[in-house]
Design a protein around this motif. Structure first.
Motif, PDB file in Angstrom:
ATOM      1  N   ASP A 157       0.876  -1.257   0.023  1.00  0.00           N
ATOM      2  CA  ASP A 157       0.009   0.035  -0.052  1.00  0.00           C
ATOM      3  C   ASP A 157       0.712   1.046  -0.066  1.00  0.00           C
ATOM      4  O   ASP A 157       0.569   2.183  -0.814  1.00  0.00           O
ATOM      5  N   ALA A 158       1.896   1.131   0.732  1.00  0.00           N
ATOM      6  CA  ALA A 158       3.008   2.330   0.857  1.00  0.00           C
ATOM      7  C   ALA A 158       3.535   2.567  -0.436  1.00  0.00           C
ATOM      8  O   ALA A 158       3.647   3.790  -0.840  1.00  0.00           O
ATOM      9  N   ALA A 159       3.945   1.477  -1.279  1.00  0.00           N
ATOM     10  CA  ALA A 159       4.323   1.578  -2.599  1.00  0.00           C
ATOM     11  C   ALA A 159       3.409   2.309  -3.546  1.00  0.00           C
ATOM     12  O   ALA A 159       3.750   3.033  -4.450  1.00  0.00           O
ATOM     13  N   ARG A 160       2.216   1.913  -3.625  1.00  0.00           N
ATOM     14  CA  ARG A 160       1.213   2.467  -4.549  1.00  0.00           C
ATOM     15  C   ARG A 160       1.005   3.998  -4.061  1.00  0.00           C
ATOM     16  O   ARG A 160       0.647   4.887  -4.866  1.00  0.00           O
ATOM     17  N   ALA A 161       0.867   4.396  -2.615  1.00  0.00           N
ATOM     18  CA  ALA A 161       0.646   5.601  -2.282  1.00  0.00           C
ATOM     19  C   ALA A 161       1.638   6.557  -2.958  1.00  0.00           C
ATOM     20  O   ALA A 161       1.538   7.919  -3.065  1.00  0.00           O
ATOM     21  N   ILE A 162       3.171   5.925  -3.119  1.00  0.00           N
ATOM     22  CA  ILE A 162       4.134   6.902  -3.774  1.00  0.00           C
ATOM     23  C   ILE A 162       3.853   7.054  -5.325  1.00  0.00           C
ATOM     24  O   ILE A 162       5.065   7.490  -5.744  1.00  0.00           O
ATOM     25  N   GLY A 163       3.213   6.265  -5.852  1.00  0.00           N
ATOM     26  CA  GLY A 163       2.897   6.327  -7.158  1.00  0.00           C
ATOM     27  C   GLY A 163       3.736   5.230  -7.870  1.00  0.00           C
ATOM     28  O   GLY A 163       3.674   5.215  -9.140  1.00  0.00           O
ATOM     29  N   MET A 164       4.079   4.146  -7.331  1.00  0.00           N
ATOM     30  CA  MET A 164       4.707   2.917  -8.116  1.00  0.00           C
ATOM     31  C   MET A 164       3.581   2.227  -9.123  1.00  0.00           C
ATOM     32  O   MET A 164       2.523   2.126  -8.616  1.00  0.00           O
ATOM     33  N   THR A 165       3.848   1.896 -10.078  1.00  0.00           N
ATOM     34  CA  THR A 165       2.974   1.298 -10.806  1.00  0.00           C
ATOM     35  C   THR A 165       3.211  -0.204 -10.413  1.00  0.00           C
ATOM     36  O   THR A 165       3.930  -0.657  -9.542  1.00  0.00           O
ATOM     37  N   GLU A 166       2.035  -1.090 -10.971  1.00  0.00           N
ATOM     38  CA  GLU A 166       2.011  -2.404 -10.533  1.00  0.00           C
ATOM     39  C   GLU A 166       3.045  -3.267 -10.856  1.00  0.00           C
ATOM     40  O   GLU A 166       3.721  -4.063 -10.008  1.00  0.00           O
ATOM     41  N   TRP A 167       3.796  -2.889 -11.950  1.00  0.00           N
ATOM     42  CA  TRP A 167       4.937  -3.584 -12.357  1.00  0.00           C
ATOM     43  C   TRP A 167       6.188  -3.296 -11.474  1.00  0.00           C
ATOM     44  O   TRP A 167       6.959  -4.018 -11.109  1.00  0.00           O
ATOM     45  N   GLN A 168       6.028  -2.120 -11.260  1.00  0.00           N
ATOM     46  CA  GLN A 168       7.170  -1.484 -10.433  1.00  0.00           C
ATOM     47  C   GLN A 168       7.339  -2.191  -8.708  1.00  0.00           C
ATOM     48  O   GLN A 168       8.111  -2.655  -8.326  1.00  0.00           O
ATOM     49  N   ILE A 169       5.865  -2.220  -8.368  1.00  0.00           N
ATOM     50  CA  ILE A 169       5.645  -2.971  -7.163  1.00  0.00           C
ATOM     51  C   ILE A 169       6.023  -4.420  -7.156  1.00  0.00           C
ATOM     52  O   ILE A 169       6.682  -4.932  -6.243  1.00  0.00           O
ATOM     53  N   LEU A 170       5.807  -5.204  -8.325  1.00  0.00           N
ATOM     54  CA  LEU A 170       6.097  -6.634  -8.325  1.00  0.00           C
ATOM     55  C   LEU A 170       7.442  -6.781  -8.469  1.00  0.00           C
ATOM     56  O   LEU A 170       8.320  -7.564  -7.709  1.00  0.00           O
ATOM     57  N   VAL A 171       8.381  -5.827  -9.168  1.00  0.00           N
ATOM     58  CA  VAL A 171       9.737  -5.945  -9.435  1.00  0.00           C
ATOM     59  C   VAL A 171      10.589  -5.530  -8.416  1.00  0.00           C
ATOM     60  O   VAL A 171      11.583  -6.210  -8.104  1.00  0.00           O
ATOM     61  N   LYS A 172       9.984  -4.424  -7.825  1.00  0.00           N
ATOM     62  CA  LYS A 172      11.173  -3.674  -6.744  1.00  0.00           C
ATOM     63  C   LYS A 172      10.778  -3.954  -5.387  1.00  0.00           C
ATOM     64  O   LYS A 172      11.530  -3.770  -4.726  1.00  0.00           O
TER      65      LYS A 172
END
Length: 235
Positions: free
Chosen positions: A133-148
């Motif tokens: 949720d924190a990753a989404r809150a700072i604007g990460m895409t779903e792909w970035q969340i998955l990979v990073k």
């Protein structure tokens, strides 16, 4: 007291003969030597795990990330685990029209997919939802969340699935010799044909030693990845 083999030989004698077989320099040279058979065995294992990983890990990551079709993934894994590997090998060999490598890889791939699939989706499911949720809150895409975020945090379980699959394939790849391929199983099949128990036991020892060596490498790999985690995104 030691027991006896089916042909009446003392098991202690078989153990002694096995040690002699393993230490005989003649068995370590030539096209049928232990190094060659070991390389063939590792080759079948590596090819199988690579094919299974190419199928199971992307699918497991998708299931773990999206949460979709998890029930189907669990049921499919259980079904594949229940399939008898030798039966799959025999059926595939009868359908292959003379090709031997494809049936062997197919049968072993069926064995390797469940732990790889489970390791991938269970790994992603273990990631703290607050981190995502924190990753989404700072604007990460779903792909970035998955990979990073998700994959680095789930790497330990993903490698664990790879470890389990590899060990299962190493232990079972001896069946490749059943349809005329090489590998360490060649010694078991050929030894059984002439009641050469020393050769059969020697091959079994080599398979166990190979599995332990690979397991040790995966333990080190898991320790290495467990020390690495994705930074927790801050909103």
């Amino acid at each position: 007291m030691g027991g006896v083999t089916p042909d009446g030989r003392c098991t202690m004698s078989v153990v002694s003969d096995t040690i002699d077989w393993l230490t005989d320099g003649a068995n370590w040279t030539g096209d049928g030597g232990i190094p060659t058979r070991l390389a063939e065995h590792l080759g079948y294992t590596a090819l199988t795990v690579a094919v299974a990983a190419a199928i199971a890990i992307p699918l497991g990551l998708w299931v773990g990330h999206t949460g979709r079709l998890r029930g189907l993934a669990v049921v499919s894994s259980g079904t594949l685990r229940a399939l008898p590997t030798l039966g799959v090998l025999t059926w595939a060999a009868l359908q292959s029209g003379g090709n031997r490598l494809v049936p062997a890889v197919l049968a072993l791939t069926v064995l390797a997919i469940p732990p790889l699939l489970a390791g991938a989706y269970a790994g992603l499911e273990s990631v703290d939802r607050a981190t995502i949720d924190a990753a989404r809150a700072i604007g990460m895409t779903e792909w970035q969340i998955l990979v990073k975020v998700e994959i680095p945090l789930a790497a330990d379980l993903i490698v664990g699935g790879l470890r389990s699959a590899t060990l299962q394939v190493v232990a079972t790849a001896t069946i490749a010799a059943y349809i005329g391929l090489g590998g360490l199983g060649r010694y078991i099949i050929d030894g059984q044909a002439v009641s050469d128990y020393a050769r059969m036991l020697g091959a079994s020892v080599l398979v166990v030693a190979l599995a332990l060596a690979l397991d040790g490498l995966f333990v080190l790999a898991q320790r290495a990845v467990s020390r690495t985690s994705a930074p927790v995104p801050q909103p």
